[in-house]
Design a protein around this motif. Structure first.
Motif, PDB file in Angstrom:
ATOM      1  N   SER A  15       0.824  -1.214   0.000  1.00 18.30           N
ATOM      2  CA  SER A  15       0.000   0.000   0.000  1.00 18.30           C
ATOM      3  C   SER A  15       0.856   1.262   0.000  1.00 18.30           C
ATOM      4  O   SER A  15       0.350   2.365  -0.203  1.00 18.30           O
ATOM      5  N   LEU A  16       2.146   1.127   0.184  1.00 16.61           N
ATOM      6  CA  LEU A  16       3.050   2.269   0.280  1.00 16.61           C
ATOM      7  C   LEU A  16       3.015   3.197  -0.926  1.00 16.61           C
ATOM      8  O   LEU A  16       2.961   4.416  -0.756  1.00 16.61           O
ATOM      9  N   PRO A  17       3.027   2.690  -2.168  1.00 13.55           N
ATOM     10  CA  PRO A  17       2.960   3.620  -3.308  1.00 13.55           C
ATOM     11  C   PRO A  17       1.684   4.463  -3.318  1.00 13.55           C
ATOM     12  O   PRO A  17       1.732   5.646  -3.667  1.00 13.55           O
ATOM     13  N   VAL A  18       0.572   3.875  -2.940  1.00 17.76           N
ATOM     14  CA  VAL A  18      -0.697   4.609  -2.926  1.00 17.76           C
ATOM     15  C   VAL A  18      -0.660   5.679  -1.839  1.00 17.76           C
ATOM     16  O   VAL A  18      -1.050   6.825  -2.063  1.00 17.76           O
ATOM     17  N   VAL A  19      -0.176   5.305  -0.663  1.00 18.27           N
ATOM     18  CA  VAL A  19      -0.073   6.262   0.445  1.00 18.27           C
ATOM     19  C   VAL A  19       0.861   7.400   0.066  1.00 18.27           C
ATOM     20  O   VAL A  19       0.549   8.574   0.272  1.00 18.27           O
ATOM     21  N   ARG A  20       2.001   7.066  -0.514  1.00 16.34           N
ATOM     22  CA  ARG A  20       2.961   8.105  -0.897  1.00 16.34           C
ATOM     23  C   ARG A  20       2.360   9.039  -1.946  1.00 16.34           C
ATOM     24  O   ARG A  20       2.485  10.261  -1.852  1.00 16.34           O
ATOM     25  N   HIS A  21       1.687   8.472  -2.933  1.00 18.48           N
ATOM     26  CA  HIS A  21       1.084   9.301  -3.980  1.00 18.48           C
ATOM     27  C   HIS A  21       0.033  10.242  -3.387  1.00 18.48           C
ATOM     28  O   HIS A  21       0.029  11.438  -3.684  1.00 18.48           O
ATOM     29  N   ASP A  22      -0.846   9.702  -2.553  1.00 19.32           N
ATOM     30  CA  ASP A  22      -1.947  10.514  -2.015  1.00 19.32           C
ATOM     31  C   ASP A  22      -1.491  11.568  -1.016  1.00 19.32           C
ATOM     32  O   ASP A  22      -1.975  12.699  -1.044  1.00 19.32           O
ATOM     33  N   PHE A  23      -0.553  11.213  -0.135  1.00 16.80           N
ATOM     34  CA  PHE A  23      -0.232  12.114   0.971  1.00 16.80           C
ATOM     35  C   PHE A  23       1.066  12.897   0.801  1.00 16.80           C
ATOM     36  O   PHE A  23       1.207  13.961   1.401  1.00 16.80           O
ATOM     37  N   VAL A  24       2.012  12.379   0.020  1.00 20.33           N
ATOM     38  CA  VAL A  24       3.267  13.101  -0.191  1.00 20.33           C
ATOM     39  C   VAL A  24       3.208  13.877  -1.503  1.00 20.33           C
ATOM     40  O   VAL A  24       3.408  15.094  -1.525  1.00 20.33           O
ATOM     41  N   ASP A  25       2.927  13.177  -2.603  1.00 19.32           N
ATOM     42  CA  ASP A  25       2.960  13.816  -3.922  1.00 19.32           C
ATOM     43  C   ASP A  25       1.764  14.720  -4.186  1.00 19.32           C
ATOM     44  O   ASP A  25       1.924  15.863  -4.602  1.00 19.32           O
ATOM     45  N   GLN A  26       0.570  14.211  -3.940  1.00 19.72           N
ATOM     46  CA  GLN A  26      -0.631  14.929  -4.365  1.00 19.72           C
ATOM     47  C   GLN A  26      -1.092  15.977  -3.358  1.00 19.72           C
ATOM     48  O   GLN A  26      -1.341  17.118  -3.731  1.00 19.72           O
ATOM     49  N   ARG A  27      -1.222  15.621  -2.091  1.00 20.13           N
ATOM     50  CA  ARG A  27      -1.797  16.545  -1.104  1.00 20.13           C
ATOM     51  C   ARG A  27      -0.756  17.257  -0.247  1.00 20.13           C
ATOM     52  O   ARG A  27      -1.083  18.157   0.507  1.00 20.13           O
ATOM     53  N   HIS A  28       0.493  16.828  -0.277  1.00 17.39           N
ATOM     54  CA  HIS A  28       1.605  17.444   0.472  1.00 17.39           C
ATOM     55  C   HIS A  28       1.312  17.532   1.971  1.00 17.39           C
ATOM     56  O   HIS A  28       1.639  18.517   2.620  1.00 17.39           O
ATOM     57  N   LEU A  29       0.698  16.490   2.512  1.00 18.99           N
ATOM     58  CA  LEU A  29       0.410  16.434   3.943  1.00 18.99           C
ATOM     59  C   LEU A  29       1.520  15.754   4.727  1.00 18.99           C
ATOM     60  O   LEU A  29       1.594  15.877   5.946  1.00 18.99           O
ATOM     61  N   LEU A  30       2.351  14.994   4.023  1.00 22.58           N
ATOM     62  CA  LEU A  30       3.491  14.309   4.620  1.00 22.58           C
ATOM     63  C   LEU A  30       4.724  14.572   3.772  1.00 22.58           C
ATOM     64  O   LEU A  30       4.617  14.841   2.580  1.00 22.58           O
ATOM     65  N   THR A  31       5.883  14.438   4.391  1.00 23.54           N
ATOM     66  CA  THR A  31       7.134  14.446   3.647  1.00 23.54           C
ATOM     67  C   THR A  31       7.625  13.003   3.529  1.00 23.54           C
ATOM     68  O   THR A  31       7.118  12.113   4.231  1.00 23.54           O
ATOM     69  N   ASP A  32       8.593  12.777   2.655  1.00 21.08           N
ATOM     70  CA  ASP A  32       9.172  11.428   2.567  1.00 21.08           C
ATOM     71  C   ASP A  32       9.781  11.026   3.901  1.00 21.08           C
ATOM     72  O   ASP A  32       9.719   9.866   4.293  1.00 21.08           O
ATOM     73  N   ALA A  61       2.287  -5.985  -7.556  1.00 22.57           N
ATOM     74  CA  ALA A  61       2.619  -5.550  -6.199  1.00 22.57           C
ATOM     75  C   ALA A  61       4.122  -5.350  -6.047  1.00 22.57           C
ATOM     76  O   ALA A  61       4.571  -4.367  -5.438  1.00 22.57           O
ATOM     77  N   ALA A  62       4.919  -6.255  -6.609  1.00 28.37           N
ATOM     78  CA  ALA A  62       6.382  -6.105  -6.535  1.00 28.37           C
ATOM     79  C   ALA A  62       6.829  -4.831  -7.250  1.00 28.37           C
ATOM     80  O   ALA A  62       7.691  -4.096  -6.758  1.00 28.37           O
ATOM     81  N   GLY A  63       6.247  -4.552  -8.400  1.00 32.09           N
ATOM     82  CA  GLY A  63       6.588  -3.331  -9.122  1.00 32.09           C
ATOM     83  C   GLY A  63       6.196  -2.077  -8.364  1.00 32.09           C
ATOM     84  O   GLY A  63       6.942  -1.091  -8.334  1.00 32.09           O
ATOM     85  N   LEU A  64       5.032  -2.102  -7.730  1.00 30.59           N
ATOM     86  CA  LEU A  64       4.595  -0.948  -6.939  1.00 30.59           C
ATOM     87  C   LEU A  64       5.499  -0.712  -5.741  1.00 30.59           C
ATOM     88  O   LEU A  64       5.830   0.431  -5.409  1.00 30.59           O
ATOM     89  N   ILE A  65       5.909  -1.784  -5.091  1.00 29.56           N
ATOM     90  CA  ILE A  65       6.821  -1.634  -3.950  1.00 29.56           C
ATOM     91  C   ILE A  65       8.148  -1.033  -4.418  1.00 29.56           C
ATOM     92  O   ILE A  65       8.688  -0.127  -3.780  1.00 29.56           O
ATOM     93  N   ALA A  66       8.664  -1.522  -5.534  1.00 28.41           N
ATOM     94  CA  ALA A  66       9.919  -0.964  -6.061  1.00 28.41           C
ATOM     95  C   ALA A  66       9.769   0.514  -6.407  1.00 28.41           C
ATOM     96  O   ALA A  66      10.654   1.321  -6.126  1.00 28.41           O
ATOM     97  N   SER A  67       8.637   0.891  -6.984  1.00 30.93           N
ATOM     98  CA  SER A  67       8.450   2.290  -7.365  1.00 30.93           C
ATOM     99  C   SER A  67       8.352   3.209  -6.155  1.00 30.93           C
ATOM    100  O   SER A  67       8.723   4.375  -6.222  1.00 30.93           O
ATOM    101  N   ALA A  68       7.864   2.720  -5.036  1.00 35.63           N
ATOM    102  CA  ALA A  68       7.786   3.538  -3.825  1.00 35.63           C
ATOM    103  C   ALA A  68       9.094   3.530  -3.049  1.00 35.63           C
ATOM    104  O   ALA A  68       9.395   4.471  -2.324  1.00 35.63           O
TER     105      ALA A  68
END
Length: 172
Positions: free
Chosen positions: A23-40, A115-122
């Motif tokens: 679920s990490l890529p989805v969380v990162r996209h939604d909260f870091v990239d898109q909404r800027h509510l979290l940092t890496d 899932a493996a590809g998504l984990i690698a991308s995050a």
């Protein structure tokens, strides 16, 4: 942030993954990239917090909720973490009874590869944020080698890495 929206975004992440960190890529996209509510860095801290305690690998979503909205956010994260189980258990029973069918087996293999590809991308952006010197690179490389060539529990990696970091901090 609205707690219902936080819950729904975290639910989207947990419901579309089949193991904790997928679920990490989805969380990162939604909260870091898109909404800027979290940092890496905050997302890294949430993953570490989730991996440092007993429980499911996806427990980090509770920390993500906490970083975004405090205690109520942690509750939203916890609800998002457990909600998919109420749907997945009957779904897995249905799919499991048909797992030997070629179409189902092919779908499962495809989901595993995705899932493996998504984990690698995050992992790449998170590693870019966390790897900031020779020691952190050596710890990451050593951890990877340890995981690939041994069958030890990840607790050894977490404890060993923390000890190395502590000793390095004391010596510098």
């Amino acid at each position: 942030m609205n707690l219902i929206l936080l819950y729904l975004l975290l639910l989207k992440a947990t419901a579309t993954s089949f193991s904790g960190l997928t679920s990490l890529p989805v969380v990162r996209h939604d909260f870091v990239d898109q909404r800027h509510l979290l940092t890496d860095r905050q997302l890294n801290a949430a993953v570490v917090a989730g991996r440092s305690v007993p429980g499911p690998n996806g427990l980090y979503v509770v920390s993500v909720g906490y970083f975004i909205a405090g205690i109520p956010g942690a509750w939203a994260g916890w609800l998002a973490l457990i909600s998919p189980a109420f749907v997945m258990i009957p779904l897995l029973r249905y799919v499991g009874a048909r797992a030997e069918r070629p179409a189902i087996r092919s779908a499962i293999q495809s989901l595993t590869l995705a899932a493996a590809g998504l984990i690698a991308s995050a992992t790449i952006p998170l590693a870019r944020d966390a790897l900031h010197g020779p020691l952190s690179i050596a710890i990451a490389a050593g951890s990877f080698v340890f995981m690939v060539f041994t069958e030890r529990d990840t607790l050894w990696i977490i404890g060993g890495s923390a000890l190395i970091g502590l000793l390095a901090g004391l010596l510098s």
